[in-house]
Enzyme design. Sequence first.
Site, PDB file in Angstrom:
ATOM      1  N   GLY A  10       0.818  -1.215   0.000  1.00  0.00           N
ATOM      2  CA  GLY A  10       0.000   0.000   0.000  1.00  0.00           C
ATOM      3  C   GLY A  10       0.852   1.266   0.000  1.00  0.00           C
ATOM      4  O   GLY A  10       2.085   1.211  -0.073  1.00  0.00           O
ATOM      5  N   PHE A  80      -0.164  -2.735   8.602  1.00  0.00           N
ATOM      6  CA  PHE A  80      -0.834  -1.705   7.796  1.00  0.00           C
ATOM      7  C   PHE A  80      -2.142  -2.206   7.200  1.00  0.00           C
ATOM      8  O   PHE A  80      -2.994  -1.388   6.828  1.00  0.00           O
ATOM      9  CB  PHE A  80       0.039  -1.306   6.590  1.00  0.00           C
ATOM     10  CG  PHE A  80       1.310  -0.579   6.905  1.00  0.00           C
ATOM     11  CD1 PHE A  80       1.281   0.744   7.310  1.00  0.00           C
ATOM     12  CD2 PHE A  80       2.540  -1.196   6.758  1.00  0.00           C
ATOM     13  CE1 PHE A  80       2.463   1.432   7.563  1.00  0.00           C
ATOM     14  CE2 PHE A  80       3.718  -0.517   7.008  1.00  0.00           C
ATOM     15  CZ  PHE A  80       3.678   0.795   7.414  1.00  0.00           C
ATOM     16  N   LYS A  84      -9.650   1.898   4.784  1.00  0.00           N
ATOM     17  CA  LYS A  84      -9.376   3.234   5.335  1.00  0.00           C
ATOM     18  C   LYS A  84     -10.284   4.360   4.834  1.00  0.00           C
ATOM     19  O   LYS A  84     -10.002   5.519   5.111  1.00  0.00           O
ATOM     20  CB  LYS A  84      -7.931   3.599   5.046  1.00  0.00           C
ATOM     21  CG  LYS A  84      -7.629   3.720   3.558  1.00  0.00           C
ATOM     22  CD  LYS A  84      -6.314   4.426   3.284  1.00  0.00           C
ATOM     23  CE  LYS A  84      -6.116   4.601   1.789  1.00  0.00           C
ATOM     24  NZ  LYS A  84      -4.928   5.324   1.421  1.00  0.00           N
ATOM     25  N   SER A 124      -4.726   6.050  13.772  1.00  0.00           N
ATOM     26  CA  SER A 124      -5.049   7.295  13.072  1.00  0.00           C
ATOM     27  C   SER A 124      -5.448   8.362  14.076  1.00  0.00           C
ATOM     28  O   SER A 124      -6.087   8.068  15.100  1.00  0.00           O
ATOM     29  CB  SER A 124      -6.220   7.015  12.135  1.00  0.00           C
ATOM     30  OG  SER A 124      -6.717   8.215  11.599  1.00  0.00           O
ATOM     31  N   ALA A 125      -5.134   9.603  13.744  1.00  0.00           N
ATOM     32  CA  ALA A 125      -5.559  10.727  14.577  1.00  0.00           C
ATOM     33  C   ALA A 125      -7.075  10.819  14.635  1.00  0.00           C
ATOM     34  O   ALA A 125      -7.633  11.499  15.505  1.00  0.00           O
ATOM     35  CB  ALA A 125      -4.983  12.017  14.023  1.00  0.00           C
ATOM     36  N   TYR A 148     -14.995   3.889  10.627  1.00  0.00           N
ATOM     37  CA  TYR A 148     -13.564   3.671  10.417  1.00  0.00           C
ATOM     38  C   TYR A 148     -12.772   3.989  11.690  1.00  0.00           C
ATOM     39  O   TYR A 148     -11.952   3.193  12.153  1.00  0.00           O
ATOM     40  CB  TYR A 148     -13.075   4.537   9.245  1.00  0.00           C
ATOM     41  CG  TYR A 148     -11.573   4.613   9.159  1.00  0.00           C
ATOM     42  CD1 TYR A 148     -10.830   3.500   8.782  1.00  0.00           C
ATOM     43  CD2 TYR A 148     -10.889   5.787   9.490  1.00  0.00           C
ATOM     44  CE1 TYR A 148      -9.444   3.562   8.731  1.00  0.00           C
ATOM     45  CE2 TYR A 148      -9.509   5.854   9.436  1.00  0.00           C
ATOM     46  CZ  TYR A 148      -8.783   4.738   9.056  1.00  0.00           C
ATOM     47  OH  TYR A 148      -7.417   4.801   9.017  1.00  0.00           O
ATOM     48  N   LYS A 152     -10.457   1.537  14.326  1.00  0.00           N
ATOM     49  CA  LYS A 152      -9.050   1.791  14.688  1.00  0.00           C
ATOM     50  C   LYS A 152      -8.901   1.829  16.209  1.00  0.00           C
ATOM     51  O   LYS A 152      -7.954   1.281  16.771  1.00  0.00           O
ATOM     52  CB  LYS A 152      -8.579   3.112  14.066  1.00  0.00           C
ATOM     53  CG  LYS A 152      -8.344   3.013  12.585  1.00  0.00           C
ATOM     54  CD  LYS A 152      -7.067   2.228  12.306  1.00  0.00           C
ATOM     55  CE  LYS A 152      -6.934   1.814  10.873  1.00  0.00           C
ATOM     56  NZ  LYS A 152      -5.791   0.939  10.618  1.00  0.00           N
ATOM     57  N   LEU A 199      -7.585  15.159   0.066  1.00  0.00           N
ATOM     58  CA  LEU A 199      -7.311  16.434  -0.602  1.00  0.00           C
ATOM     59  C   LEU A 199      -6.123  16.372  -1.567  1.00  0.00           C
ATOM     60  O   LEU A 199      -6.234  16.783  -2.719  1.00  0.00           O
ATOM     61  CB  LEU A 199      -7.063  17.512   0.472  1.00  0.00           C
ATOM     62  CG  LEU A 199      -6.706  18.897  -0.061  1.00  0.00           C
ATOM     63  CD1 LEU A 199      -7.885  19.505  -0.808  1.00  0.00           C
ATOM     64  CD2 LEU A 199      -6.276  19.813   1.077  1.00  0.00           C
TER      65      LEU A 199
END
Length: 337
Positions: A10, A80, A84, A124-125, A148, A152, A199
């Site tokens: 990935g 990983f 996501k 993840s944040a 999601y 996590k 983005l």
Amino acid sequence: MRVLVTGGAGYIGSHTLIELLGQAHEVCVLDNFHNSRPVVLDRVRSLTNGKVTSVTGDVRDRGALDALMDDFAPQAVIHFAGLKAVGESQRQPVDYYDVNVTGTLTLLRAMDRIGCRRIIFSSSATVYGEPVYLPYDEAHPTAPLSVYGRTKLMAEEVLTDWARATPEATAVLLRYFNPVGAHASARLGEDPADYPNNLMPFIAQVAVGKRDELQVFGDDYPTDDGTGERDYIHVVDLARAHVAAVDWAESNTGARAFNIGTGQPYSVYQMVEAFRRASGHPIPLRVAPRRDGDVARMQADSRRAEAEMGWRATHTLDDMAASTWAWQSGNPDGYGG
Ligand code: NAD
Ligand code: WQD
């Protein structure tokens, strides 16, 4: 060390393989190519002259994992492999819990069978949710806003309980902020399967002419220019955080969360401007309504990673934009070209 890398084909995994091989670690990849292609591993091999063994398989397949553990006997695992996409997770919650949580449980059982006691987890944040204060430190309350994010957080909790109950076990929970950028060779980068969710790949596709315009999701946030601010982190810095985490796991036990960001947020307009500078291309844009579930600002306090693992981000905003542009313009169809 011998490191098993699940999801190693990935976006983040492939960059991490390069950094691991650069530090003389041995690597073996398990990937089912749900969101990547085998050619990625060929590119990693050609960039490193390194030995990258790989097994095509699912992280929920206990038989495949047991065989791999017997053959490769990893001393650490970087995990990983997962799904996501935030929007997709709201529509397909069972798939997300299955891959992200059952996948982690299956992996832990296979590790336990051979006595492998070190795992580095891609968190993840997004586990923090709406900010109670900023920058987020690792003690910030966790209240994810999506399926999601909850998968996590749940996997983090599983790993924390495992580490508590398993003598000599180490679980490093890396909470990434917004990974962007590409390898300096322009041979590796982010290759979204269809419509980009994030983005940076979207801007890159507008700059290269694949899409007409960028929609800016909201310009009325309480930020300096009204657009959302994020803590973007160059993928090579992020990859290096994994090497630091493997080293940390060698001499520490228990579960520990680390924020992986720069501490310097940028707005949508600042990202667009950096990309214009890097590419020399116009980026047509249109202001659109806010996107559901977005927060105004995210910012990392990554001092723990620096103090305890000796890791710190070194790439600038212009490095992020220039490397993304080099990758996108050199590979307009990603790995499919
Ligand atoms: P990615 O989709 O490019 O990589 C994930 C890899 O896992 C892919 O190669 C995919 O084929 C593989 N995979 C998926 N399901 C699998 C399964 N069941 N069995 C085996 N392999 C499987 O994503 P990425 O951006 O490199 O993210 C890697 C990890 O980091 C993910 O767990 C993701 O949740 C996490 N993360 C990503 C971001 C981000 O913005 N990119 C931010 C925070 C955390
Ligand atoms: C960044 C900013 C948007 C697209 C997501 C996940 C998070 C983590 C990283 C995995 C926001 C704005 C975006 C567009 C826009 N992934 N934007 N137009 O939402 O911060 O984080 O990726 O763990 O969990 O939620 O990243 O890149 O989607 O958005 O204006 O076409 O860009 O509103 O302000 P996000 P993003």
